[in-house]
Motif scaffolding. Structure first.
Motif, PDB file in Angstrom:
ATOM      1  N   UNK A 169       7.709 -16.305   0.041  1.00 23.91           N
ATOM      2  CA  UNK A 169       6.612 -15.643  -0.656  1.00 23.91           C
ATOM      3  C   UNK A 169       6.890 -15.741  -2.154  1.00 23.91           C
ATOM      4  N   UNK A 170       5.894 -16.086  -2.975  1.00 24.65           N
ATOM      5  CA  UNK A 170       6.119 -16.166  -4.422  1.00 24.65           C
ATOM      6  C   UNK A 170       6.713 -14.859  -4.976  1.00 24.65           C
ATOM      7  N   UNK A 171       7.652 -14.985  -5.876  1.00 22.66           N
ATOM      8  CA  UNK A 171       8.406 -13.834  -6.392  1.00 22.66           C
ATOM      9  C   UNK A 171       7.514 -12.725  -6.936  1.00 22.66           C
ATOM     10  N   UNK A 172       6.408 -13.069  -7.612  1.00 21.22           N
ATOM     11  CA  UNK A 172       5.573 -12.015  -8.202  1.00 21.22           C
ATOM     12  C   UNK A 172       4.824 -11.216  -7.134  1.00 21.22           C
ATOM     13  N   UNK A 173       4.884 -11.661  -5.873  1.00 20.27           N
ATOM     14  CA  UNK A 173       4.263 -10.910  -4.775  1.00 20.27           C
ATOM     15  C   UNK A 173       5.313 -10.198  -3.930  1.00 20.27           C
ATOM     16  N   UNK A 174       6.523 -10.108  -4.460  1.00 22.91           N
ATOM     17  CA  UNK A 174       7.605  -9.430  -3.747  1.00 22.91           C
ATOM     18  C   UNK A 174       8.191  -8.273  -4.551  1.00 22.91           C
ATOM     19  N   UNK A 175       7.610  -7.983  -5.687  1.00 22.65           N
ATOM     20  CA  UNK A 175       8.174  -6.973  -6.585  1.00 22.65           C
ATOM     21  C   UNK A 175       7.676  -5.573  -6.264  1.00 22.65           C
ATOM     22  N   UNK A 176       8.394  -4.588  -6.765  1.00 19.59           N
ATOM     23  CA  UNK A 176       7.951  -3.200  -6.625  1.00 19.59           C
ATOM     24  C   UNK A 176       6.619  -2.999  -7.331  1.00 19.59           C
ATOM     25  N   UNK A 177       6.395  -3.696  -8.423  1.00 18.74           N
ATOM     26  CA  UNK A 177       5.126  -3.593  -9.136  1.00 18.74           C
ATOM     27  C   UNK A 177       3.952  -4.042  -8.281  1.00 18.74           C
ATOM     28  N   UNK A 178       4.124  -5.147  -7.545  1.00 21.76           N
ATOM     29  CA  UNK A 178       3.068  -5.621  -6.652  1.00 21.76           C
ATOM     30  C   UNK A 178       2.828  -4.616  -5.531  1.00 21.76           C
ATOM     31  N   UNK A 179       3.904  -4.136  -4.918  1.00 23.04           N
ATOM     32  CA  UNK A 179       3.739  -3.181  -3.816  1.00 23.04           C
ATOM     33  C   UNK A 179       3.163  -1.852  -4.293  1.00 23.04           C
ATOM     34  N   UNK A 180       3.451  -1.462  -5.507  1.00 29.00           N
ATOM     35  CA  UNK A 180       2.834  -0.264  -6.075  1.00 29.00           C
ATOM     36  C   UNK A 180       1.333  -0.455  -6.219  1.00 29.00           C
ATOM     37  N   UNK A 181       0.927  -1.647  -6.598  1.00 28.65           N
ATOM     38  CA  UNK A 181      -0.496  -1.967  -6.704  1.00 28.65           C
ATOM     39  C   UNK A 181      -1.141  -1.987  -5.312  1.00 28.65           C
ATOM     40  N   UNK A 182      -0.439  -2.520  -4.325  1.00 28.95           N
ATOM     41  CA  UNK A 182      -0.934  -2.487  -2.941  1.00 28.95           C
ATOM     42  C   UNK A 182      -1.145  -1.045  -2.516  1.00 28.95           C
ATOM     43  N   UNK A 183      -0.164  -0.207  -2.768  1.00 27.07           N
ATOM     44  CA  UNK A 183      -0.267   1.212  -2.366  1.00 27.07           C
ATOM     45  C   UNK A 183      -1.440   1.897  -3.071  1.00 27.07           C
ATOM     46  N   UNK A 184      -1.671   1.560  -4.316  1.00 27.74           N
ATOM     47  CA  UNK A 184      -2.788   2.152  -5.060  1.00 27.74           C
ATOM     48  C   UNK A 184      -4.117   1.812  -4.402  1.00 27.74           C
ATOM     49  N   UNK A 185      -4.268   0.582  -3.956  1.00 27.89           N
ATOM     50  CA  UNK A 185      -5.530   0.122  -3.377  1.00 27.89           C
ATOM     51  C   UNK A 185      -5.727   0.644  -1.952  1.00 27.89           C
ATOM     52  N   UNK A 186      -4.639   0.977  -1.269  1.00 30.96           N
ATOM     53  CA  UNK A 186      -4.761   1.478   0.096  1.00 30.96           C
ATOM     54  C   UNK A 186      -5.323   2.896   0.144  1.00 30.96           C
ATOM     55  N   UNK A 187      -6.145   3.153   1.160  1.00 29.15           N
ATOM     56  CA  UNK A 187      -6.591   4.515   1.448  1.00 29.15           C
ATOM     57  C   UNK A 187      -5.357   5.328   1.865  1.00 29.15           C
ATOM     58  N   UNK A 188      -5.420   6.654   1.786  1.00 28.35           N
ATOM     59  CA  UNK A 188      -4.253   7.463   2.158  1.00 28.35           C
ATOM     60  C   UNK A 188      -3.685   7.152   3.543  1.00 28.35           C
ATOM     61  N   UNK A 189      -4.529   6.807   4.480  1.00 32.43           N
ATOM     62  CA  UNK A 189      -4.043   6.468   5.821  1.00 32.43           C
ATOM     63  C   UNK A 189      -3.978   4.952   6.034  1.00 32.43           C
ATOM     64  N   UNK A 190      -4.123   4.186   4.960  1.00 31.86           N
ATOM     65  CA  UNK A 190      -4.135   2.725   5.050  1.00 31.86           C
ATOM     66  C   UNK A 190      -2.776   2.145   5.363  1.00 31.86           C
ATOM     67  N   UNK A 191      -2.786   0.888   5.792  1.00 37.43           N
ATOM     68  CA  UNK A 191      -1.548   0.210   6.152  1.00 37.43           C
ATOM     69  C   UNK A 191      -1.445  -1.140   5.458  1.00 37.43           C
ATOM     70  N   UNK A 192      -0.220  -1.477   5.100  1.00 34.13           N
ATOM     71  CA  UNK A 192       0.104  -2.774   4.506  1.00 34.13           C
ATOM     72  C   UNK A 192       0.937  -3.539   5.517  1.00 34.13           C
ATOM     73  N   UNK A 193       0.531  -4.756   5.810  1.00 29.92           N
ATOM     74  CA  UNK A 193       1.238  -5.614   6.755  1.00 29.92           C
ATOM     75  C   UNK A 193       1.643  -6.879   6.008  1.00 29.92           C
ATOM     76  N   UNK A 194       2.920  -7.231   6.097  1.00 35.64           N
ATOM     77  CA  UNK A 194       3.405  -8.422   5.397  1.00 35.64           C
ATOM     78  C   UNK A 194       4.130  -9.341   6.367  1.00 35.64           C
ATOM     79  N   UNK A 195       3.788 -10.607   6.313  1.00 36.99           N
ATOM     80  CA  UNK A 195       4.485 -11.632   7.075  1.00 36.99           C
ATOM     81  C   UNK A 195       5.615 -12.140   6.180  1.00 36.99           C
ATOM     82  N   UNK A 196       6.843 -11.833   6.542  1.00 33.24           N
ATOM     83  CA  UNK A 196       8.001 -12.213   5.738  1.00 33.24           C
ATOM     84  C   UNK A 196       8.827 -13.246   6.491  1.00 33.24           C
ATOM     85  N   UNK A 197       9.338 -14.227   5.776  1.00 38.33           N
ATOM     86  CA  UNK A 197      10.151 -15.265   6.398  1.00 38.33           C
ATOM     87  C   UNK A 197      11.457 -15.417   5.636  1.00 38.33           C
ATOM     88  N   UNK A 198      12.515 -15.683   6.378  1.00 38.28           N
ATOM     89  CA  UNK A 198      13.817 -15.914   5.775  1.00 38.28           C
ATOM     90  C   UNK A 198      14.726 -16.520   6.841  1.00 38.28           C
TER      91      UNK A 198
END
Length: 82
Positions: free
Chosen positions: A29-58
C-alpha cells in the motif's frame, strides 16, 4: 477519480458507514495511505458506528503489517484482524 487520501477530504464528517481500502502499488500500500494522518481522516469521514476495512499484504517477517496494525490501533479504539 482521485487519490484516496485527497478524495477523503471531499467528504463531510460522519458521511460513510463503510470505507474499504484495497490500494496497492506493487505488493504494498502506498506509504501516504498507511499513516496515522490518513487513518485519522478515515475516522473523521466514518459515521460513529462506521467501519474501516483494509486489505493489507506483507511477507515474513510481517514488519509492514505489524506497523499498519500499530498505526490503526493508535487511531481506532477497536480492531479485528482476519
Amino acid at each position: 477519480t482521485a487519490d484516496a487520501r485527497e478524495g477523503l477530504g471531499r467528504f463531510p464528517d460522519g458521511w460513510a458507514d463503510l470505507i474499504v481500502a484495497d490500494v496497492f502499488s506493487g505488493a504494498r500500500t502506498p506509504a501516504h495511505l498507511t499513516s496515522a494522518g490518513f487513518l485519522t481522516e478515515v475516522r473523521r469521514v466514518l459515521a460513529p458506528s462506521g467501519q474501516y476495512v483494509a486489505n493489507l499484504a506483507d511477507g515474513p517477517p510481517l514488519a509492514h503489517l505489524r506497523g499498519q496494525v500499530a498505526t490503526a490501533a493508535a487511531v481506532f479504539p477497536e480492531l479485528a484482524l482476519a
